[in-house]
Design a protein around this motif. Structure first.
Motif, PDB file in Angstrom:
ATOM      1  N   THR A 191      -8.081  -5.632  -9.125  1.00  0.00           N
ATOM      2  CA  THR A 191      -7.530  -4.932  -7.965  1.00  0.00           C
ATOM      3  C   THR A 191      -8.191  -5.415  -6.676  1.00  0.00           C
ATOM      4  O   THR A 191      -7.545  -5.519  -5.633  1.00  0.00           O
ATOM      5  N   ARG A 231      -5.389   4.142  -3.628  1.00  0.00           N
ATOM      6  CA  ARG A 231      -6.078   2.936  -4.087  1.00  0.00           C
ATOM      7  C   ARG A 231      -7.032   3.257  -5.232  1.00  0.00           C
ATOM      8  O   ARG A 231      -7.217   2.448  -6.139  1.00  0.00           O
ATOM      9  N   ASN A 258      -4.827   3.587  -8.224  1.00  0.00           N
ATOM     10  CA  ASN A 258      -4.259   2.281  -8.573  1.00  0.00           C
ATOM     11  C   ASN A 258      -5.271   1.438  -9.348  1.00  0.00           C
ATOM     12  O   ASN A 258      -4.928   0.781 -10.340  1.00  0.00           O
ATOM     13  N   ASN A 307      -4.833   0.107 -13.181  1.00  0.00           N
ATOM     14  CA  ASN A 307      -4.979  -1.302 -13.552  1.00  0.00           C
ATOM     15  C   ASN A 307      -6.039  -1.496 -14.623  1.00  0.00           C
ATOM     16  O   ASN A 307      -5.873  -2.306 -15.543  1.00  0.00           O
ATOM     17  N   TYR A 349      -1.590   8.842 -10.393  1.00  0.00           N
ATOM     18  CA  TYR A 349      -1.182   7.848  -9.398  1.00  0.00           C
ATOM     19  C   TYR A 349       0.078   8.304  -8.677  1.00  0.00           C
ATOM     20  O   TYR A 349       0.192   8.159  -7.450  1.00  0.00           O
TER      21      TYR A 349
END
Length: 611
Positions: free
Chosen positions: A136, A207, A210, A214, A247
């Motif tokens: 990321t 973020r 996220n 990931n 998310y």
């Protein structure tokens, strides 16, 4: 999801940061390309100045041509209007090209710096942070900075120019109507400030979630086979649903502020236009302007357009602020990684050598991966050049830890590890590790050809040596039977090759590098008996004239080693040859008896039963 899993995948939210300090640091990446940025800024300013003239053209069209019914000179007026927009188009096109060039160059520099930093990070970093989170940093966060440089800073300055130009022209045409037009601006700035505060928190959460998503995806996609093997799809799906829902909620929370802010800006803009129309009507009907210059329909039309244009850059500034906030959050995370201290690196005055003799010494070594949970406790031993040493013991006894410390993947907390009489912390890291070759149980192959996986990009290892190494470990036969031979494509992590084939390639890799110290960490545990017999003689020959450390659970594979070190709960309990340790009837003898009885039981169960 357990607390351990949640902690591993979760990423701390940033909270309060110093935006100006981060922004100043970001501008340093722009410095090498300041000429391109300056040219783009100049074009942006010119473009926005041209944009601000459009409403004035409307005033001239209404007052000078339409209302008086005048036609002479109208073609010059139309030509001037067309010329303004032609130059606006040209300037915008060139500016976009320049800005994207700057953005891509900055992204290239940042990704290069991040990757270089990751290459220097010690192994402990990768134990602590999941791969998905690191990815990321290199992808999503760097992309956020690209948007900042391509449509953030420059456009903000351009919007400020438009605002100043519009306000100046409005006051020049009619200062009273201009003041009326600006009545709603404080309301707009109040709404913008509210949005700014809440959007920052939203971007941080998005973020964070996220990166968590990931990290989870990377781990579970890599482990898809294990998930399917143990029928854990439902449990994995349940965990993913929770992370995915977090998310989604973070994005919806951010969208909520957008949903309020943008309609509110439009409403405030509509109120501003209504106020302008009311003021124009009141002043015109009451005859207040009779003493001075009369307000014309053209002025009203241009003021309405200017009001709309005025609110657009203010609204754009809010949107650009969102870009700035996303970039600040992203850059803060990037700078955390860039500023992270590298705990294991080459000292200021390192010891540099070419080939070494290969003498290894552990002097009263204590080591723990975390706190004082000691994995090794006061371990001391020495290995002479060319000697082969086996490390045995139960799982978790510290066998692999010893090899990791020797290559300085970690640093000891107490004691010293010496190579040729020099503390490895005084060695140049490149020179130190260039003297080792490691064959692991879990072989990692890279995408590319078989040849490249053996030589790993080392230009000093030619094709002839690659083929020699493959022949020595009996890998040449299966390689030549594959379409493409040594140029055959290896898929991600060696997909399509058997475990034994991958292991043979790893042996060829170790041989090709001609190390002074060879480490075999459970290197033959994943190979069938027939394949093991093929490579055993080659391995024994390769161990000649090399200091060798062999980590093995199967005691039958290490009986020919010069000495065997027996570890138990991080302590060195016994050391000697195979026969000496059996004669002592200690821990090694018990391990050997236990393993021998298990192998005998397996052999007996494989025999056909008598009828």
């Amino acid at each position: 999801m357990s607390d351990a899993v949640r902690k591993y995948h979760e990423e701390d939210e940033i909270g309060k940061t110093y935006d100006l300090r981060v922004a100043r640091r970001l501008l340093r990446y722009l410095r090498p390309y300041w000429r391109l940025a300056a040219a783009a800024l100049t074009l942006t300013l010119l473009t926005n100045i041209l944009i601000s003239t459009q409403p004035y053209f409307t005033k001239m069209a209404v007052d000078d041509f339409i209302e008086p019914g005048r036609t002479d000179g109208i073609w010059l007026f139309a030509l001037a209007f067309f010329g303004v927009f032609l130059f606006r188009f040209i300037f915008s096109y060139v500016q976009e090209i320049l800005l994207n060039n700057v953005g891509q160059k900055v992204m290239f520099d940042l990704r290069s710096e991040l990757y270089a930093k990751l290459q220097k990070q010690e192994v402990a970093y990768y134990d602590q942070y999941p791969v998905g989170r690191t990815m990321t940093r290199l992808t999503g966060d760097v992309d956020a900075l690209n948007e900042l440089f391509t449509s953030g800073v420059i456009d903000v300055l351009g919007d400020l120019v438009i605002i100043i130009a519009i306000v100046g022209i409005m006051f020049w045409m009619d200062w009273k109507l201009a003041l009326v037009s600006l009545v709603t601006v404080p309301l707009l700035f109040t709404a913008t400030n509210w949005f700014r505060k809440h959007a920052r928190t939203g971007f941080d959460k998005v973020r964070t979630r996220n990166a968590k998503l990931n990290a989870f995806l990377q781990e579970y996609i890599s482990g898809a086979q294990t998930v399917q093997l143990f029928n854990a799809e439902a449990k994995a799906q349940s965990r993913f649903r929770v992370i995915n829902d977090d998310y989604r909620k973070a994005n919806i929370e951010t969208i909520y502020y957008y949903a309020i802010f943008y309609p509110l800006v439009d409403f405030i803009g509509a109120v501003g236009i209504a106020v302008v129309i009311f003021a124009f009507g009141f002043e015109t009907l009451s005859g207040l302007s009779a003493a001075g210059a009369a307000l014309t329909v053209g002025i009203l039309a241009s003021f309405i357009q200017y009001s709309l244009q005025l609110f657009q850059p203010i609204r754009d500034l809010s949107d650009k602020f969102n870009v700035l906030q996303a970039a600040i959050v992203a850059s803060h995370r990037i700078f955390i990684l860039l500023d992270r201290e590298v705990l294991i690196e080459t000292p200021a005055k390192p010891v540099r050598k070419g080939k070494i003799e290969g003498r290894i010494e552990f002097e009263n070594v204590w080591f723990a991966y975390k706190g004082e949970d000691w994995v090794l406790k006061d371990v001391s031993f020495a290995v002479e050049p060319g000697e082969s040493i086996a490390l045995v013991g139960h799982t978790g006894s510290g066998k692999t830890t010893i090899t990791n410390l020797l290559m300085r993947f970690y640093d000891v907390q107490k004691g010293r590890v010496l190579l040729d009489g020099v503390d490895i912390r005084e060695w140049d890291l490149h020179d130190l590790r260039s003297n080792f070759a490691v064959v692991l149980q879990d072989v990692f192959l890279f995408s590319g050809s078989i040849e490249n996986n053996i030589r790993l990009g080392n230009a000093e290892i030619g094709r002839e040596r690659v083929e020699w190494a493959a022949v020595e470990v009996r890998a040449d036969e299966f390689i030549r039977n594959i379409d493409g031979g040594y140029e055959a494509e290896v898929k991600e992590r060696g997909a399509g090759l058997s475990v034994g084939q991958k292991q043979l390639i790893s042996f060829a890799r170790a041989l090709a590098f001609d190390p002074k110290i060879l480490i075999l960490d459970e290197a033959t545990s994943s190979i069938d008996t027939e394949t093991e017999q093929l490579i055993q003689k080659a391995v024994e020959r390769v161990m000649d004239d090399r200091t060798s450390l062999v980590v093995a659970h199967r005691l039958s594979t290490i009986q020919k080693c010069d000495r065997i070190i027996v570890l138990h709960h991080g302590e060195l309990r016994e050391i000697g040859t195979h026969n000496e340790l059996l004669a002592n009837r200690g821990l090694y003898w018990r391990l050997y008896q236990l393993q021998y009885s298990e192998e005998k039981l397996v052999h007996f169960s494989a025999e056909p039963s008598a009828v």
